[in-house]
Design a protein around this motif. Structure first.
Motif, PDB file in Angstrom:
ATOM      1  N   GLY A  27     -42.912 -31.991  -1.386  1.00 23.64           N
ATOM      2  CA  GLY A  27     -44.060 -31.882  -2.276  1.00 23.64           C
ATOM      3  C   GLY A  27     -45.055 -32.987  -1.975  1.00 23.64           C
ATOM      4  N   ASN A  69     -46.684 -27.600  -3.517  1.00 23.60           N
ATOM      5  CA  ASN A  69     -45.682 -27.758  -4.578  1.00 23.60           C
ATOM      6  C   ASN A  69     -45.205 -26.446  -5.183  1.00 23.60           C
ATOM      7  N   TYR A  71     -51.125 -32.488 -10.366  1.00 23.80           N
ATOM      8  CA  TYR A  71     -49.725 -32.664  -9.951  1.00 23.80           C
ATOM      9  C   TYR A  71     -48.772 -32.206 -11.059  1.00 23.80           C
ATOM     10  N   LYS A 124     -46.056 -29.076 -10.965  1.00 23.46           N
ATOM     11  CA  LYS A 124     -44.624 -29.240 -11.213  1.00 23.46           C
ATOM     12  C   LYS A 124     -44.188 -28.466 -12.455  1.00 23.46           C
TER      13      LYS A 124
END
Length: 249
Positions: A89, A111, A152, A156
């Motif tokens: 990632g 990701n 980010y 995730k």
């Protein structure tokens, strides 16, 4: 676990390397996959020197052809792949107002899309075996939020949602799917976070955690090995926090 074959992504260093080494100690043959082939091969060589089985592999996980070629090479070396650790990632820091569409797209390309591509490449082997383990490395930023990492944390969060949905889709085939959100683990991301978010000594950060220490990659690898074992056939769709108590649920 001597008859199992695992693919670990982003495995040339940090958490990915630790997971590769730990699984190899359990007798698993490991495909050490990374963008940096020389570094991946160095990790594989360490494993082999210690008596394990491993091969270095190269691929950009967002590119289907590269991933499929790497999986084919691993399959040729050791057999069907029934364990995958989606660790690869990217992470960076930008205030929300400075985020561009490219920042957002690049984050999701690796990701989220990359995790999907890698998992899709190995699931047929798992279905054929009637057994499989998928471990996704997410992030504690999903649970706590993260200033200057909106893109980010969102990516995730998508990995966590993917984990839960895949667990439902693949459970009938003997495949479990879980995710580990690391927190305060020493490594590149932690060092960058220290620069951008909490420019204070690591020792002081450690004192803020219930366990009074920062994590190390092996902490994540230990949990990963458990989730990949025969002992966790009734554990799926779960978020197994390994963060020293920084986030509790």
């Amino acid at each position: 676990m001597a008859d199992k074959v695992a693919l670990v992504t982003g495995a040339a260093a940090g958490i990915g390397k630790a997971c590769s080494v730990r699984l190899a100690k359990e007798g698993v043959a490991v495909g050490v996959l990374d963008l940096k082939l020389a570094d991946a091969e160095a990790v594989a060589a360490e494993i082999v020197a210690a008596g394990g089985k491993a091969i270095g592999l190269e691929a950009d996980i967002s590119k289907t052809a590269q991933v499929e070629a790497a999986v084919a090479k691993l399959r040729e070396a050791f057999g069907p792949v029934t364990i995958v650790v989606n660790n690869a990632g990217i992470s960076n820091f930008f205030p929300f107002e400075e985020l561009t569409e490219k920042h957002w797209d690049d984050m999701y390309e690796i990701n989220v899309k990359g995790t999907f591509i890698v998992t899709r490449a190995v699931v047929p082997d798992m279905k054929a075996a009637g057994w499989g383990r998928v471990v996704n490395i997410s992030s504690s930023s999903v649970q706590s939020g993260s200033v200057d990492q909106i893109h980010y944390a969102a990516s995730k969060g998508a990995v966590v949602a993917m984990t839960r949905s895949l667990a439902q889709a693949l459970g009938p085939h003997g495949i479990t799917v879980n995710n580990i959100p690391p927190g305060s683990v020493m490594g590149t991301i932690m060092s960058e976070a220290n620069k951008h978010r909490f420019p204070i000594p690591f020792e002081q950060i450690a004192q803020m955690l219930p366990v009074r220490r920062l994590g190390i990659p092996e902490d994540i690898a230990n949990a990963c090995a458990w989730l990949c074992s025969e002992d966790t056939g009734y554990v799926t769709g779960q978020t197994i926090g390994v963060n020293g108590g920084r986030v509790m649920s």
